[in-house]
Structures are given as structure tokens and as C-alpha cells.
Design a protein around this motif. Structure first.
Motif, mmCIF file in Angstrom:
data_model
loop_
_atom_site.group_PDB
_atom_site.id
_atom_site.type_symbol
_atom_site.label_atom_id
_atom_site.label_comp_id
_atom_site.label_asym_id
_atom_site.label_seq_id
_atom_site.Cartn_x
_atom_site.Cartn_y
_atom_site.Cartn_z
ATOM 1 N N HIS A 27 69.124 19.727 4.242
ATOM 2 C CA HIS A 27 70.726 19.856 3.633
ATOM 3 C C HIS A 27 70.268 21.628 3.206
ATOM 4 N N LEU A 28 69.627 21.726 2.309
ATOM 5 C CA LEU A 28 69.430 23.901 2.203
ATOM 6 C C LEU A 28 69.667 24.320 3.304
ATOM 7 N N MET A 29 68.963 24.068 4.396
ATOM 8 C CA MET A 29 69.206 24.504 5.878
ATOM 9 C C MET A 29 70.353 24.728 6.148
ATOM 10 N N GLN A 30 71.304 23.845 5.861
ATOM 11 C CA GLN A 30 72.607 23.502 6.037
ATOM 12 C C GLN A 30 73.439 24.684 5.543
ATOM 13 N N HIS A 31 73.423 24.623 4.150
ATOM 14 C CA HIS A 31 73.722 25.887 3.333
ATOM 15 C C HIS A 31 73.146 27.042 3.654
ATOM 16 N N ALA A 32 71.822 27.290 3.931
ATOM 17 C CA ALA A 32 71.385 28.428 3.361
ATOM 18 C C ALA A 32 71.844 29.849 4.498
ATOM 19 N N GLN A 33 71.466 31.217 4.380
ATOM 20 C CA GLN A 33 72.022 32.161 4.825
ATOM 21 C C GLN A 33 70.510 32.091 5.801
ATOM 22 N N PRO A 34 71.782 32.582 7.115
ATOM 23 C CA PRO A 34 70.803 32.291 8.372
ATOM 24 C C PRO A 34 69.486 32.800 7.987
ATOM 25 N N HIS A 35 69.121 34.222 7.789
ATOM 26 C CA HIS A 35 67.613 34.269 7.790
ATOM 27 C C HIS A 35 66.675 33.790 6.729
ATOM 28 N N LEU A 36 66.862 32.925 5.861
ATOM 29 C CA LEU A 36 65.468 31.645 4.795
ATOM 30 C C LEU A 36 66.312 30.899 6.012
ATOM 31 N N GLN A 37 66.625 30.899 7.070
ATOM 32 C CA GLN A 37 66.706 29.087 7.545
ATOM 33 C C GLN A 37 64.969 29.281 7.985
ATOM 34 N N GLU A 38 64.462 30.423 8.341
ATOM 35 C CA GLU A 38 63.249 30.023 8.898
ATOM 36 C C GLU A 38 61.766 29.689 7.700
ATOM 37 N N TYR A 39 62.618 29.974 6.241
ATOM 38 C CA TYR A 39 61.729 29.778 5.351
ATOM 39 C C TYR A 39 61.533 28.749 4.900
ATOM 40 N N LEU A 40 62.655 28.097 4.778
ATOM 41 C CA LEU A 40 63.558 26.677 4.248
ATOM 42 C C LEU A 40 62.426 25.701 5.573
ATOM 43 N N GLN A 41 62.784 25.993 7.018
ATOM 44 C CA GLN A 41 62.340 25.065 7.404
ATOM 45 C C GLN A 41 59.808 25.173 7.492
ATOM 46 N N SER A 42 59.604 25.447 7.010
ATOM 47 C CA SER A 42 57.864 26.831 6.631
ATOM 48 C C SER A 42 57.441 26.421 5.976
ATOM 49 N N SER A 43 58.424 26.450 4.969
ATOM 50 C CA SER A 43 57.695 26.650 3.180
ATOM 51 C C SER A 43 57.272 25.435 2.561
ATOM 52 N N THR A 44 56.084 25.766 2.282
ATOM 53 C CA THR A 44 55.195 24.189 1.607
ATOM 54 C C THR A 44 55.660 23.855 0.254
ATOM 55 N N LEU A 45 56.257 24.228 -0.238
ATOM 56 C CA LEU A 45 57.288 24.194 -1.577
ATOM 57 C C LEU A 45 58.255 23.025 -0.882
ATOM 58 N N LEU A 46 58.632 23.246 0.063
ATOM 59 C CA LEU A 46 59.968 21.750 0.650
ATOM 60 C C LEU A 46 58.984 21.085 1.560
ATOM 61 N N GLN A 47 57.957 21.311 1.290
ATOM 62 C CA GLN A 47 56.922 19.712 2.114
ATOM 63 C C GLN A 47 56.049 19.138 1.051
ATOM 64 N N GLN A 48 55.661 17.686 1.697
ATOM 65 C CA GLN A 48 54.216 17.278 0.646
ATOM 66 C C GLN A 48 53.539 17.292 1.726
ATOM 67 N N ALA A 49 52.690 17.861 1.083
ATOM 68 C CA ALA A 49 50.815 18.219 1.408
ATOM 69 C C ALA A 49 50.258 17.255 1.717
ATOM 70 N N PRO A 50 49.631 17.411 3.034
ATOM 71 C CA PRO A 50 48.563 16.957 3.925
ATOM 72 C C PRO A 50 47.734 15.507 3.263
ATOM 73 N N HIS A 51 47.411 16.135 1.909
ATOM 74 C CA HIS A 51 46.975 14.836 0.645
ATOM 75 C C HIS A 51 47.394 15.291 -0.873
ATOM 76 N N GLU A 52 47.133 14.414 -1.516
ATOM 77 C CA GLU A 52 47.250 13.976 -2.502
ATOM 78 C C GLU A 52 46.509 14.930 -3.548
ATOM 79 N N TYR A 53 47.771 15.912 -4.150
ATOM 80 C CA TYR A 53 46.739 16.512 -5.216
ATOM 81 C C TYR A 53 46.434 16.167 -6.462
#
Length: 539
Positions: free
Chosen positions: A165-191
């Protein structure tokens, strides 16, 4: 000299163990964001907009980012009568310093021209907890309503849906950040410390934990239970945004207001409390002032009180990494006051000429110990000095955890690819006193929390997008408060370190003059036993 410093860097910080499960199960993930090779014409058009038509958030008589009561009432009235949120085009910092805002992440490299006028501050999220819109700085009420997402019970699906959803509304130059940001992805293991795979929720929990720890530890100092303390209230987004973009292999040399970075890497509340209470479980063996943390296991050099000493040391550490071909960066944190020291000049000059991968991350909170930045320098802050040293630079909104994460990830990528340093200036505001020895009301107006408060801003984001509700956040705060109180109680009831440890760990074999001092100390204590009652408590 630097070669000796580089070789010695792995020996001169405090030893200690992190949780084996914590260290082995996961480490912070790296993030790839937009490169600095943007189209020059497009960048220049945005960076030239240094005279916005809208008023800054704060008036000139208010402290950094602080709204007066009348301003708050006026803003509330405007929000009640208007169906739009106007993203600010500039901010007002200490000394009436107006800084334009940009949402384009651009690292200014030595090969490029510096910005015309004032260096803009990079931000992603506004004070109301919404990302800046793609096409306009005005986010309509309909767009805000459309931004609300339906909560799901699945952690991964929730973050994936939010990111899309954020990628749909974000500025074009933030698309790559949103796609790869670990803040917006679950970690491979539980913290382990939060029992969740959600990096975003871990940021919120640890930010809340820092607030509770600062409040309770400062109160403990006022009660005479510990000797000293320094809070980091208002600056937590710098810690957690940076820490989540670095890996545990990246060496950190901090000042004394970066506890969040150490917490992110696995330093427990019990370890923080043991250090501040100087008990037998303190990794520093009670030989340091409170808040002077360190952990060899977590690649975090022990804090040093003298201002700025970590700056040239960080260059030595980075030089060692370069000579060893280690694909890591060194992150060096310091305040605006440090930028007025000779160590600052020496470190940046060495780093630029030796071309080492080091991030100089400045927390510009406006007042150093007690001197406003308007009396520290006449130029445009700290980052404007980067071109003079021949290094890259960027200015970031230090209260925006998303902007901090993106900027540090981009700077790390640049530093490794070019084997070169980067100077980052993070604009923030120290909400508390410099330390428990300070009374900030003597040199700046009393203030409440800033409207750009990093915790309040993140809370608004989580609430806006229905990631969690207010009840969940209140429960987190209550839980963290109890955890802090339990850690303090346990630390306070531990025994003191053995006296003989005062004379150890300096020489391989204790020399005669230290042996005499130890004997004299025991004789003195034996002569005045009532004045030196050793804590002899059970563990």
C-alpha cells in the motif's frame, strides 16, 4: 600511527558476552536504497526550493520543533475545520535556522555540486504519522481514509500488505527503499527479546523500552541509588533507524547517548542496570561511570567520557577493516558539540585522505552540553563541512525512523562501494537535560514533547495504518515499565565487584607500584570500616 590504532582496535574495548541465542539466530539485515546517481536536473529543481511558501511548523520564539500552546490550539482548530493535512516544506531549528525538507534521498558526493542555499533535511514520514504523498505535499482527507488498512492476524501478510500500500502512494524514488526496507519485512527468525518476527514492531517496543528505562534510571539517580545518568529522550529514532540498517559486524563507536544501538544488538535491560549500578555483573567491573556501556560481543566500543575521542579512533577501526578487506563499515556517533573539537577535524581529514568506509553520524540536537548551535558555528550546520573535506554528506530528519533507516542503509552502501567516508547530520531535539548534572532550563526555554517526537510519530504511523491499536501500545508500555523495574531491583541487590579488580586488566602482570596502592587501600578500609561498608549480598 593509524596502523597501530587499527591493529589495536579489537583489544581496547570492554569484553562481555551477549546471549548466544540472540547472536547466533539473527543479525540486522542490510538494505539497498536509491543510489546517489539521480538525474541532476530533477534533483536540482527540488533542492533549489529553499524559499517555501508555507510557514514552518514552529514560530521563531519556540524551541526546535516545539509548538507553543497557542500554536497547538491554532493547529488543532485548523485540522478540525480543514480536510487536508499540509506537509511542511521547511522546519525551524535552534537559532531560528530554517531548513527545507526533501523526500528525495540524495547523498551529495565530492564529485557533485553542493546544494544551492541551505542543505535540505531528508524525511519520509511527517509528524502526523503519514508518508509524504507522491504527487503533492497535501494529503487529502480521502487519501488519509484510503490509507487505512484492514488488520490481519498473520504477521507477514500484515507487513506485506502495508508495504504494498505504501508503495502505491509513495514518491517514485522511495519505491526501491519500500520494497527492500527491513523495517517493513518480517525477519527470518523471531527476535528473542520481543517474541516476534516484525522488525517494525520491535522498533516500537525498543523505543518504548528506552523511554521507560530513561525515566526510571533518571529517577533512581535523583533518589541517590545511582551516581549519574544521561537520557536519550527525543533521539531514539536515530539509534533504532541506524541500528536496524547496520549489521552486527559493523563496528560502533558511540558517544554517551546511543543506548538504543546497543539495545538493538542484544544488550539486555539487566546488563544496562548492572552497568549503571556498578555491581559484580557489570561487564566493566564497576570501573566506569554509569551509561558508559560497552560490549565486545556486540562490536560496540566502550564509551569514553572525553568529548570526541571516538572520532579518530573510528578512523583507525575503519582503516583496519579496509586493510583486512572486511566488507563492513564503522559507524561513529557524536553530537554537535563534538563537531567543535579538534578531534573532529583530525578524524574527518584522515578518513577522507585514507578513503576508509566510516559513517560519521552527528546528532545535532541544538545545544551540545549547554551552548546553542547559533553560538557554535555561523555556517549551515555540520553537514555543509563535508565538501571541504572531500567527502560525501547528507542531512536527515533524526526524528523520522524510516528516513534514518533509509539514509544509513544508503550511506553504508556508498561507503562500501567507494571505500569512502560519509558525514551524516541528523536533526533532532534533546528533550531532557544534558545529564543529571545539568539544568537545561537555565539556557533554553522549558518545553514539552516536540510534535516531531519520534515515539509519538511512530505511534501515529502504527495507528494510522491499523498495524496495532492503542490498547496494544499501552500494554507494551506497561510491560516494558515492569521489566525495567525488575532489572533495576535485581541489579541493586547484587554484590559490588571485588576490590582487587580495580587493579586488574591494565597490565599483564601487576607492577609493584599498583601492588603497593592495593595494599594501602586495604589498610585504609581496615582503619575506617564504617565508612566503607562493602555490599555483601546474595546473587
Amino acid at each position: 600511527m593509524l596502523q597501530h590504532a587499527a591493529r589495536a582496535s579489537s583489544h581496547f574495548y570492554c569484553g562481555g558476552r551477549a546471549s548466544s541465542s540472540f547472536v547466533s539466530r539473527f543479525s540486522s539485515l542490510q538494505t539497498s536504497v536509491v543510489d546517489d546517481d539521480d538525474d541532476d536536473n530533477e534533483v536540482d529543481q527540488e533542492w533549489k526550493a529553499v524559499k517555501p511558501t508555507k510557514k514552518p511548523l514552529a514560530l521563531s520564539k519556540a524551541p526546535v520543533g516545539i509548538l507553543t500552546t497557542k500554536q497547538k490550539d491554532k493547529r488543532n482548530d485548523n485540522e478540525n475545520t480543514s480536510n487536508t493535512w499540509s506537509s511542511p516544506l521547511e522546519l525551524l531549528y535552534t537559532g531560528n535556522h530554517k531548513v527545507p525538507i526533501t523526500s528525495k534521498l540524495r547523498i551529495v558526493t565530492p564529485q557533485q555540486d553542493s546544494p544551492l542555499g541551505i542543505w535540505p533535511v531528508f524525511r519520509i514520514m511527517d509528524e502526523n504519522g503519514y508518508f509524504r504523498d507522491a504527487t503533492t505535499t497535501d494529503l487529502s482527507k480521502e487519501q488519509q481514509d484510503d490509507a487505512i488498512l484492514t488488520k490481519t492476524t498473520d504477521d507477514a501478510t500484515d507487513l506485506d500488505t502495508l508495504r504494498r500500500h505504501l508503495m502505491q502512494h509513495a514518491q517514485p524514488h522511495l519505491q526501491e527503499y519500500l520494497q527492500s526496507s527491513t523495517l517493513l519485512q518480517q525477519a527470518p527468525h523471531e527476535y528473542p527479546d520481543v517474541q516476534s518476527k516484525s522488525t517494525l514492531l520491535r522498533v516500537f517496543i525498543q523505543m518504548s523500552r528506552l523511554r521507560e528505562m530513561d525515566e526510571k534510571f533518571q529517577n533512581a539517580q535523583r533518589q541517590g541509588r545511582i551516581s549519574f545518568y544521561m537520557t536519550c529522550t527525543g533521539e531514539e529514532a536515530i539509534h533504532l533507524g541506524a541500528a536496524s540498517a547496520l549489521s552486527r559486524e559493523d563496528t560502533v563507536l558511540a558517544q554517551y547517548r546511543e543506548a538504543g544501538i546497543l539495545m538493538w544488538r542484544g544488550f539486555t535491560l539487566e546488563q544496562f542496570a548492572n552497568q549503571c549500578f556498578s555491581n559484580d555483573a557489570d561487564l566493566g567491573k564497576g570501573r566506569q561511570m554509569p551509561v558508559h556501556y560497552g560490549s565486545r560481543a556486540l562490536n560496540y566500543h566502550t564509551i569514553s567520557s572525553p568529548l570526541g575521542t571516538q572520532l579518530p579512533q573510528a578512523v583507525g577501526v575503519a582503516y583496519h577493516s579496509k586493510l583486512s578487506s572486511h566488507p563492513t563499515v564503522t559507524a561513529c556517533f557524536f553530537g554537535d558539540g563534538c563537531a567543535s573539537t579538534t578531534d573532529f577535524h583530525s578524524a574527518l581529514n584522515f578518513a577522507a585522505t585514507l578513503q576508509v568506509p566510516v559513517l560519521f553520524i552527528c546528532r545535532n540536537n541544538g545545544y551540545a552540553i549547554s551552548t546553542p548551535v547559533s553560538e557554535q558555528y555561523a555556517g549551515d550546520g555540520i553537514v555543509s563541512r563535508a565538501p571541504g573535506y572531500g567527502m560525501a554528506g547528507i542531512r536527515v530528519d533524526g526524528n523520522d525512523v524510516f528516513a534514518m533507516h533509509a539514509a544509513v542503509a544508503a550511506c553504508k552502501k556508498y561507503a562500501l562501494e567507494h571505500s569512502a567516508p560519509v558525514l551524516m547530520e541528523c536533526m533532532t531535539f534533546r528533550q531532557g537535560h544534558h545529564s543529571t548534572s545539568d539544568d537545561s532550563t537555565r539556557y533554553r526555554p522549558p518545553s514539552s514533547n516536540s510534535p516531531g517526537d519520534p515515539l509519538e510519530r511512530l505511534q501515529a504511523f502504527l495507528r494510522n495504518y491499523n498495524v496495532v491499536d492503542d490498547s496494544w501500545m499501552a500494554t507494551v508500555r506497561d510491560d516494558e515499565k515492569m521489566k525495567v523495574l525488575r532489572a533495576m531491583e535485581q541489579a541493586e541487590h547484587r554484590a559490588s565487584p571485588p576490590l582487587e579488580e580495580m587493579f586488574q586488566d591494565v597490565y599483564h602482570e601487576i607492577p609493584p607500584h599498583l601492588q603497593r596502592q592495593e595494599e594501602e587501600l586495604h589498610q585504609h578500609i581496615a582503619k575506617y570500616p564504617d565508612q566503607y561498608k562493602q555490599k555483601n549480598k546474595t546473587h
